[in-house]
Write an enzyme that holds these catalytic residues in place. Structure first.
Site, PDB file in Angstrom:
ATOM      1  N   LYS A  25       0.513  -9.445 -14.846  1.00 30.01           N
ATOM      2  CA  LYS A  25       0.790  -9.389 -13.399  1.00 30.01           C
ATOM      3  C   LYS A  25      -0.191  -8.455 -12.708  1.00 30.01           C
ATOM      4  O   LYS A  25      -0.772  -8.802 -11.677  1.00 30.01           O
ATOM      5  CB  LYS A  25       2.226  -8.883 -13.175  1.00 30.01           C
ATOM      6  CG  LYS A  25       2.514  -8.437 -11.755  1.00 30.01           C
ATOM      7  CD  LYS A  25       3.946  -8.011 -11.569  1.00 30.01           C
ATOM      8  CE  LYS A  25       4.230  -6.543 -11.630  1.00 30.01           C
ATOM      9  NZ  LYS A  25       3.643  -5.695 -10.580  1.00 30.01           N
ATOM     10  N   ASN A  26      -0.356  -7.256 -13.269  1.00 28.07           N
ATOM     11  CA  ASN A  26      -1.144  -6.238 -12.561  1.00 28.07           C
ATOM     12  C   ASN A  26      -2.649  -6.461 -12.636  1.00 28.07           C
ATOM     13  O   ASN A  26      -3.411  -5.729 -11.994  1.00 28.07           O
ATOM     14  CB  ASN A  26      -0.788  -4.840 -13.076  1.00 28.07           C
ATOM     15  CG  ASN A  26       0.586  -4.416 -12.594  1.00 28.07           C
ATOM     16  OD1 ASN A  26       1.211  -5.103 -11.779  1.00 28.07           O
ATOM     17  ND2 ASN A  26       1.064  -3.285 -13.098  1.00 28.07           N
ATOM     18  N   CYS A 119       8.436  -2.629  -4.727  1.00 23.93           N
ATOM     19  CA  CYS A 119       9.515  -2.012  -5.493  1.00 23.93           C
ATOM     20  C   CYS A 119       9.972  -0.705  -4.854  1.00 23.93           C
ATOM     21  O   CYS A 119       9.159   0.062  -4.358  1.00 23.93           O
ATOM     22  CB  CYS A 119       9.009  -1.684  -6.885  1.00 23.93           C
ATOM     23  SG  CYS A 119       9.517  -2.822  -8.148  1.00 23.93           S
ATOM     24  N   ARG A 124       5.136   5.733  -2.392  1.00 25.92           N
ATOM     25  CA  ARG A 124       3.982   4.843  -2.532  1.00 25.92           C
ATOM     26  C   ARG A 124       3.146   4.706  -1.257  1.00 25.92           C
ATOM     27  O   ARG A 124       3.003   3.613  -0.692  1.00 25.92           O
ATOM     28  CB  ARG A 124       4.431   3.470  -3.019  1.00 25.92           C
ATOM     29  CG  ARG A 124       5.230   3.558  -4.275  1.00 25.92           C
ATOM     30  CD  ARG A 124       5.537   2.196  -4.841  1.00 25.92           C
ATOM     31  NE  ARG A 124       4.604   1.832  -5.889  1.00 25.92           N
ATOM     32  CZ  ARG A 124       4.702   0.711  -6.598  1.00 25.92           C
ATOM     33  NH1 ARG A 124       5.617  -0.147  -6.347  1.00 25.92           N
ATOM     34  NH2 ARG A 124       3.832   0.459  -7.535  1.00 25.92           N
ATOM     35  N   ASP A 308       5.524   2.090 -16.148  1.00 25.37           N
ATOM     36  CA  ASP A 308       6.164   0.770 -16.110  1.00 25.37           C
ATOM     37  C   ASP A 308       6.944   0.453 -17.394  1.00 25.37           C
ATOM     38  O   ASP A 308       7.586  -0.592 -17.480  1.00 25.37           O
ATOM     39  CB  ASP A 308       5.124  -0.329 -15.864  1.00 25.37           C
ATOM     40  CG  ASP A 308       4.650  -0.350 -14.413  1.00 25.37           C
ATOM     41  OD1 ASP A 308       5.236   0.363 -13.580  1.00 25.37           O
ATOM     42  OD2 ASP A 308       3.684  -1.085 -14.114  1.00 25.37           O
ATOM     43  N   ARG A 400      10.078 -11.263 -10.248  1.00 28.99           N
ATOM     44  CA  ARG A 400       8.830 -10.846  -9.592  1.00 28.99           C
ATOM     45  C   ARG A 400       7.723 -10.629 -10.612  1.00 28.99           C
ATOM     46  O   ARG A 400       6.549 -10.826 -10.304  1.00 28.99           O
ATOM     47  CB  ARG A 400       9.037  -9.509  -8.855  1.00 28.99           C
ATOM     48  CG  ARG A 400       9.732  -9.599  -7.535  1.00 28.99           C
ATOM     49  CD  ARG A 400       9.703  -8.238  -6.862  1.00 28.99           C
ATOM     50  NE  ARG A 400       8.430  -7.593  -7.161  1.00 28.99           N
ATOM     51  CZ  ARG A 400       8.248  -6.305  -7.384  1.00 28.99           C
ATOM     52  NH1 ARG A 400       9.233  -5.466  -7.297  1.00 28.99           N
ATOM     53  NH2 ARG A 400       7.059  -5.836  -7.668  1.00 28.99           N
TER      54      ARG A 400
HETATM   55  C1  UD1 Z   1       0.145   0.120  -9.929  1.00 29.12           C
HETATM   56  C2  UD1 Z   1       0.934  -0.973 -10.591  1.00 29.12           C
HETATM   57  C3  UD1 Z   1       2.360  -0.505 -10.886  1.00 29.12           C
HETATM   58  C4  UD1 Z   1       2.330   0.789 -11.677  1.00 29.12           C
HETATM   59  C5  UD1 Z   1       1.442   1.828 -11.027  1.00 29.12           C
HETATM   60  C6  UD1 Z   1       1.253   3.082 -11.869  1.00 29.12           C
HETATM   61  C7  UD1 Z   1      -0.086  -2.971  -9.689  1.00 29.12           C
HETATM   62  C8  UD1 Z   1       0.049  -4.170  -8.836  1.00 29.12           C
HETATM   63  N1  UD1 Z   1       0.961  -2.128  -9.719  1.00 29.12           N
HETATM   64  O1  UD1 Z   1       0.797   0.401  -8.689  1.00 29.12           O
HETATM   65  O2  UD1 Z   1       3.025  -1.521 -11.630  1.00 29.12           O
HETATM   66  O3  UD1 Z   1       3.646   1.320 -11.768  1.00 29.12           O
HETATM   67  O4  UD1 Z   1       0.136   1.266 -10.775  1.00 29.12           O
HETATM   68  O5  UD1 Z   1       0.748   2.766 -13.111  1.00 29.12           O
HETATM   69  O6  UD1 Z   1      -1.072  -2.786 -10.374  1.00 29.12           O
HETATM   70  N2  UD1 Z   1      -0.211   7.365  -4.397  1.00 29.12           N
HETATM   71  C9  UD1 Z   1      -0.440   8.184  -3.322  1.00 29.12           C
HETATM   72  N3  UD1 Z   1      -1.330   7.760  -2.366  1.00 29.12           N
HETATM   73  C10 UD1 Z   1      -2.001   6.581  -2.465  1.00 29.12           C
HETATM   74  C11 UD1 Z   1      -1.769   5.757  -3.586  1.00 29.12           C
HETATM   75  C12 UD1 Z   1      -0.859   6.176  -4.540  1.00 29.12           C
HETATM   76  O7  UD1 Z   1       0.150   9.255  -3.200  1.00 29.12           O
HETATM   77  O8  UD1 Z   1      -2.798   6.268  -1.571  1.00 29.12           O
HETATM   78  C13 UD1 Z   1       0.784   7.793  -5.427  1.00 29.12           C
HETATM   79  C14 UD1 Z   1       1.966   6.832  -5.438  1.00 29.12           C
HETATM   80  O9  UD1 Z   1       2.922   7.185  -4.478  1.00 29.12           O
HETATM   81  C15 UD1 Z   1       2.479   7.018  -6.855  1.00 29.12           C
HETATM   82  C16 UD1 Z   1       1.211   7.306  -7.653  1.00 29.12           C
HETATM   83  O10 UD1 Z   1       0.213   7.685  -6.708  1.00 29.12           O
HETATM   84  O11 UD1 Z   1       3.336   8.128  -6.921  1.00 29.12           O
HETATM   85  C17 UD1 Z   1       0.717   6.119  -8.466  1.00 29.12           C
HETATM   86  O12 UD1 Z   1       0.420   5.055  -7.605  1.00 29.12           O
HETATM   87  P1  UD1 Z   1      -0.711   3.979  -7.926  1.00 29.12           P
HETATM   88  O13 UD1 Z   1      -1.434   4.329  -9.190  1.00 29.12           O
HETATM   89  O14 UD1 Z   1      -1.507   3.773  -6.695  1.00 29.12           O
HETATM   90  O15 UD1 Z   1       0.193   2.702  -8.201  1.00 29.12           O
HETATM   91  P2  UD1 Z   1       0.043   1.257  -7.579  1.00 29.12           P
HETATM   92  O16 UD1 Z   1      -1.382   0.851  -7.542  1.00 29.12           O
HETATM   93  O17 UD1 Z   1       0.860   1.160  -6.358  1.00 29.12           O
END
Ligand code: UD1
Length: 423
Positions: A25-26, A119, A124, A308, A400
């Site tokens: 998925k990711n 989610c 996030r 995850d 999902r």
């Molecule tokens: C991706 C994965 C998700 C996984 C996560 C962490 C996809 C589609 N989803 O989500 O399944 O759980 O990586 O391995 O690939 N953050 C900030 N500011 C930002 C971006 C992120 O503070 O601009 C924080 C988020 O709130 C969170 C942490 O960083 O606490 C990790 O987020 P991130 O690595 O960005 O996860 P996703 O890309 O959303």
């Protein structure tokens, strides 16, 4: 499938047999977004049949892409893509919809999108994505739940991420592909899905090096072309099956795997006493002959233990011998499964981002709710060992991100049925 569907799991059966992992998925979601960068045709193989992919397909189609699917092959044609506003209705249904921002800005230099949803596992935000895009010359205006981005002269930049965010790394890579000059992303996320994105983009004609390491370099090019790419196997699905084998005292051979991607899960299960055999790095057999032992676990960016997999490993800890401590260091609100596991009799205490799990000899079936994707998977796993029936509501969260999970487990001997919510 309906959002009202429920799953009924009758616990007690060992899972035995062979199961094949679907595409990740990711990896699929960012790669679908990357298709917005090209006027060519991209053929993707091993695309999982899950709701998040269907949602991303709706976003691509809204933007003018022509998407067709045949089995697990998807073709995306991008010549008619336009930088249309992406509405709140579309964005809110999928957190990963924010991955359209980098490609659209790179190709069209001016876009407007609503803030994404997804989610319910923490705040996030998108600050790291936007900070990087600003460094590349984008003017960013945020108001009324929308983000306007404008970058007539999108330029390569040196970007240091404050945290190795997966989504920010991917978005910035995609923004940099058609920007002028070179971009360096430091403290980049190192997840295997980022390597898969790099491989697909390079097949389209991009010039990216370093994905999988903490520094990624992108040389901007003027245009991308057509490509064919096979999505990597889903490491979280694989990890979920590994726990399913372990929690039921089963013996499961998991195929279509890149074993290196699940090393942290292999190590944790071995530590807890399971037998894990890896064949040619491409399939894994997990067996558990006796009750597993407690272990501690901290989630970290790759190659640490994946957040995850945290809910699923916690289900295993609820029935292991001894007390386990789980520290969630990626998300600020990722213990929603705890209340549901407690309904099944589990003994778990939460202090901030730490959960203390006292292993018990039995769980009992209950009415529970899948509060998010991986929480839902954790409840299915708990249901597989609980006495009597576990009825899991809001199973659409599981749809999902897992391709045919219940039929895969039924084929391994689980007693699991879906009750159609519309019936
Ligand atoms: C991706 C994965 C998700 C996984 C996560 C962490 C996809 C589609 N989803 O989500 O399944 O759980 O990586 O391995 O690939 N953050 C900030 N500011 C930002 C971006 C992120 O503070 O601009 C924080 C988020 O709130 C969170 C942490 O960083 O606490 C990790 O987020 P991130 O690595 O960005 O996860 P996703 O890309 O959303």
């Amino acid at each position: 499938m309906s959002i009202l569907d429920k799953l009924i799991v009758m616990g007690g059966n060992r899972l035995v047999g062979e199961v094949r992992v679907s595409g990740a998925k990711n990896a699929t979601l960012p790669i679908m977004a990357a298709c917005l960068l090209t006027q060519g045709e991209v053929t993707l193989k091993q695309v999982p049949n899950i709701r998040d992919v269907a949602m991303m397909e709706r976003i691509l189609v809204h933007l003018g892409a022509i998407v067709s699917r045949s089995g697990t092959t998807m073709t995306v044609r991008g010549e008619q893509v336009e930088p249309k506003e992406v509405s709140e209705g579309l964005m809110r249904q999928l957190r990963a919809s924010n991955l359209a921002v980098g490609p659209l800005l790179s190709r069209f230099r001016k876009i407007r999108v609503a803030y994404p949803g997804g989610c319910a596992i923490g705040s996030r935000p998108m600050d790291l994505h936007l900070k990087g895009l600003r460094a590349m010359g984008a003017k960013v205006t945020e108001k009324y739940g929308y983000v306007d981005l404008e970058a007539p002269n999108l330029k390569g930049a040196e970007i240091h991420l404050d945290f190795p965010s997966v989504g920010a790394t991917e978005n910035l890579m995609m923004a940099a592909v058609l920007a002028e000059g070179s971009t360096v992303i430091r403290n980049a996320a190192r997840e295997p899905e980022i390597v898969d994105l790099q491989n697909c983009l390079n097949a389209m004609g991009a010039r990216i090096k370093g994905a999988g390491l903490d520094t990624i370099k992108i040389e901007g090019v003027s245009k991308l072309g057509s490509a064919e790419h096979t999505i990597i196997p889903d490491r979280i699905e694989c990890g979920t099956h590994m726990v399913a084998a372990a929690i039921t005292g089963g013996d499961v051979h998991i195929t279509n795997v890149i074993a290196e991607h699940v090393e942290p899960v292999i190590a944790k299960l071995k530590e807890m006493g399971a037998t894990v055999l890896v064949y040619n790095d491409s399939s894994i057999r997990v067996k558990a002959d006796s009750r597993l032992k407690a272990a501690d676990c901290r989630t970290l960016p790759y190659p640490g233990f994946p957040t995850d997999m945290q809910p699923q490993i916690m289900s295993l800890m609820t029935v292991a011998e001894g007390t386990s401590v789980v520290a969630e260091s990626i998300f600020d609100n990722r213990f929603k499964h705890v209340d549901e596991l407690r309904r099944m009799g589990a003994s778990i205490k939460v202090e901030g981002r730490i959960a203390i799990v006292k292993g018990l000899t039995r769980l009992s079936g209950a009415f529970v709710e899948a509060t998010d994707l991986r929480a839902g998977a954790a409840l299915i796993l708990a249901g597989l060992v609980a006495e009597d029936a576990t009825i899991i509501e809001s199973i659409d969260h599981v749809d999902r991100g897992y391709d045919s999970l219940e039929s895969k487990y039924a084929a391994l001997g689980a007693r699991i049925i879906r009750v159609n919510g519309n019936a």
